[in-house]
Write a protein that holds these residues in place. Structure first.
Motif, PDB file in Angstrom:
ATOM      1  N   PRO A   1      14.187  20.658 -37.338  1.00 48.84           N
ATOM      2  CA  PRO A   1      12.777  21.014 -37.463  1.00 48.84           C
ATOM      3  C   PRO A   1      11.835  19.824 -37.285  1.00 48.84           C
ATOM      4  N   GLY A   2      10.561  20.162 -37.036  1.00 43.75           N
ATOM      5  CA  GLY A   2       9.519  19.148 -37.011  1.00 43.75           C
ATOM      6  C   GLY A   2       9.139  18.654 -35.630  1.00 43.75           C
TER       7      GLY A   2
ATOM      8  N   ASP B   1      14.142  20.027 -48.372  1.00 42.35           N
ATOM      9  CA  ASP B   1      13.745  21.386 -48.000  1.00 42.35           C
ATOM     10  C   ASP B   1      13.120  21.420 -46.603  1.00 42.35           C
ATOM     11  N   ALA B   2      12.402  20.351 -46.251  1.00 42.16           N
ATOM     12  CA  ALA B   2      11.760  20.295 -44.936  1.00 42.16           C
ATOM     13  C   ALA B   2      12.781  20.115 -43.819  1.00 42.16           C
ATOM     14  N   GLY B   3      13.946  19.577 -44.156  1.00 41.24           N
ATOM     15  CA  GLY B   3      14.981  19.385 -43.137  1.00 41.24           C
ATOM     16  C   GLY B   3      14.738  18.198 -42.237  1.00 41.24           C
ATOM     17  N   LEU B   4      13.947  17.230 -42.708  1.00 39.60           N
ATOM     18  CA  LEU B   4      13.683  16.028 -41.912  1.00 39.60           C
ATOM     19  C   LEU B   4      14.991  15.298 -41.617  1.00 39.60           C
TER      20      LEU B   4
ATOM     21  N   VAL C   1       6.864  11.342 -43.178  1.00 39.63           N
ATOM     22  CA  VAL C   1       6.908  11.812 -44.570  1.00 39.63           C
ATOM     23  C   VAL C   1       5.541  12.239 -45.114  1.00 39.63           C
ATOM     24  N   PRO C   2       4.443  11.471 -44.907  1.00 39.84           N
ATOM     25  CA  PRO C   2       3.156  11.917 -45.462  1.00 39.84           C
ATOM     26  C   PRO C   2       2.732  13.310 -45.001  1.00 39.84           C
ATOM     27  N   SER C   3       3.005  13.649 -43.743  1.00 38.41           N
ATOM     28  CA  SER C   3       2.622  14.982 -43.249  1.00 38.41           C
ATOM     29  C   SER C   3       3.448  16.073 -43.930  1.00 38.41           C
TER      30      SER C   3
ATOM     31  N   ASP D   1       7.678  24.427 -45.587  1.00 41.14           N
ATOM     32  CA  ASP D   1       7.606  25.591 -44.696  1.00 41.14           C
ATOM     33  C   ASP D   1       6.767  25.292 -43.453  1.00 41.14           C
ATOM     34  N   TRP D   2       5.671  24.592 -43.646  1.00 37.31           N
ATOM     35  CA  TRP D   2       4.816  24.210 -42.508  1.00 37.31           C
ATOM     36  C   TRP D   2       5.596  23.333 -41.538  1.00 37.31           C
ATOM     37  N   PHE D   3       6.355  22.389 -42.063  1.00 35.79           N
ATOM     38  CA  PHE D   3       7.124  21.477 -41.223  1.00 35.79           C
ATOM     39  C   PHE D   3       8.204  22.228 -40.466  1.00 35.79           C
TER      40      PHE D   3
END
Length: 455
Positions: free
Chosen positions: A244-245, A56-59, A224-226, A233-235
């Motif tokens: 993102p990120g 979901d974060a899209g890392l 990953v920890p962040s 959503d924050w990321f």
């Protein structure tokens, strides 16, 4: 890291927020600054929930390829018939790349906490951190951090009472650039000569010791920890929609303050130059690499290209490892390209003919040209050899070797031609050559006519 600000908004460090803290590499400092809080959250959920959050974060992988990390983790089988392995690629041998070693030096526990979360998500109970043997200082920091984490109960059996077990092994490589390729790294870990494997099978099916394996970059796992603490959503609020990120940009070369600069993905070189004080001594920019020597060159016309995975590709290069090498007008493009090519010639593992032979030829031609002994035909020969390496080598090292040559000739062909001026034939020599050629063609036609009549 420089606490620079862009025109849009102040930059809030994420990956580098602990770097300037006293003894940032110690467990006590890490725990004071939210350290090992993310692992508690992750272990309270299921592996599937952790994988989904990373998706979901899209890392995307920070090692150069930019493959979605959550998708990669999802390739690992859910059954545990065979051991699952997590391998961290800390080889970092790309010319200009210097983000992972400072990260391990300043904040090794961020990597370890990320390893615990990623291993839990992939049902792995053994993690290997493969680091360059020459990087002695960060390797010692990692060994000490692993001991601290194990003593505190973050590693070993029944981590924090969760029932999850994990061991981390820090393994020193012998300094081969090819071991940055994930399957060559796995061969090296197994005690073999570092050479890329044929895929398929892919590591997720048959990797280390023929067991399911995921290979990730240091910066990817340290991020990953962040994500676990801040949420998807924050990321995604940082960077761009598809990239993102935050990202660590390693800026070297002719700038006032070279170093590591953390900024959201999509930041431009113009903004990065503002952060690092601009061009050194005010000498104008000539060319630069967005992601190390393996990425096609950019020029001053590309100052406003967004440095994310899509933006760099659309402009004709690659984001790579965000190793931004900056060169001013005093640098010869053919000379810089030659030095990079000599590196790739030296680091070719020799497994495939296009790379083994091609890099040798490229280096020879460029060396001759830089010495002023080249000809115009050498430029066409360079491009021809590049065409026979790119896309035809066993792994991406061949593609990396030809990128600076092809882009260098594309943008700075005049500089390559200037090296050939002393060997350019005079008008008299050109006329004599043309006459000889015409005379030979006439003789051929006279010989060919009766042969045709007989036939």
């Amino acid at each position: 890291m420089s606490d620079g600000t862009s025109e849009k908004a102040p930059l809030t460090p994420v990956l580098t927020k602990r770097w300037l803290s006293p003894q940032s590499w110690r467990l006590a400092t890490y725990e004071k600054l939210e350290g090992y809080t993310a692992v508690r959250k992750a272990l309270s959920g299921t592996p599937e929930q952790v994988v989904q959050m990373v998706k979901d974060a899209g890392l995307r992988g920070r090692g150069g390829a930019g493959f979605p990390s959550g998708v990669k983790w999802g390739f690992m089988p859910k059954d545990e018939e065979k051991p699952h392995y997590l391998v961290i690629n800390a080889d970092e041998g790309e010319p200009g790349t210097c983000k992972d070693i400072p990260l391990m030096m300043a904040d090794p526990h961020a990597l370890i906490e990320g390893c615990i979360i990623a291993a839990y998500a992939m049902r792995s109970h053994h993690c290997f951190i493969y680091i360059r043997g020459e990087a002695l200082h960060p390797m010692r920091r990692l060994h000490a951090a692993v001991r601290e984490a194990k003593h505190a109960g973050y590693l070993g059996r029944d981590i924090l009472g969760s029932g999850f077990d994990l061991e981390i092994t820090v393994h020193a490589g012998a300094g081969a650039y090819i071991c940055g390729e994930e399957t060559a790294l796995l061969d090296s870990l197994e005690g073999r000569r570092g050479q890329p494997r044929l895929k398929p099978p892919f590591p997720a099916a048959a990797g280390l010791y023929a067991a399911p394996t995921t290979v990730n970059n240091v910066e990817t796992i340290a991020t990953v920890p962040s994500i676990i603490n801040g949420g998807a959503d924050w990321f995604r609020a940082m960077g761009t929609e598809k990239s993102p990120g935050p990202k660590i940009y390693s800026i070297s070369g002719h700038v006032e303050r070279p170093g590591q600069y953390e900024a959201p993905l999509g930041t431009t070189l113009r903004e990065l130059l503002e952060m690092c004080g601009g061009m050194k001594n005010g000498i104008p920019l000539k060319f630069w690499t967005p992601g190390g020597s393996s990425t096609p060159l950019f020029t001053a016309e590309h100052l406003d290209v967004p440095l994310d995975f899509e933006g760099a590709a659309e402009a004709g290069s690659m984001l790579g490892t965000t190793a931004v090498q900056v060169f001013n007008e005093t640098v010869s493009v053919p000379w810089a390209v030659m030095k990079w090519t000599q590196f790739y010639e030296h680091e070719s593992c020799g497994k495939c003919t296009p790379c083994r032979e091609g890099t040798f030829w490229l280096a020879q031609i460029l060396e001759r040209m830089v010495e002023g002994k080249g000809t115009e035909q050498d430029i066409d020969t360079l491009l021809d050899v590049c065409d026979n390496i790119g896309g035809r080598s066993f792994c991406a090292l061949g593609d990396a070797a030809v990128s600076p040559i092809q882009s260098g000739i594309k943008y700075f062909r005049d500089e390559f031609l200037a090296l050939c001026e002393s060997n350019r034939p005079t008008a008299t020599q050109q006329s004599q050559a043309e006459q000889a050629s015409l005379g030979g063609a006439a003789a051929d036609s006279q010989v060919a006519q009766p042969v045709g009549a007989q036939a």
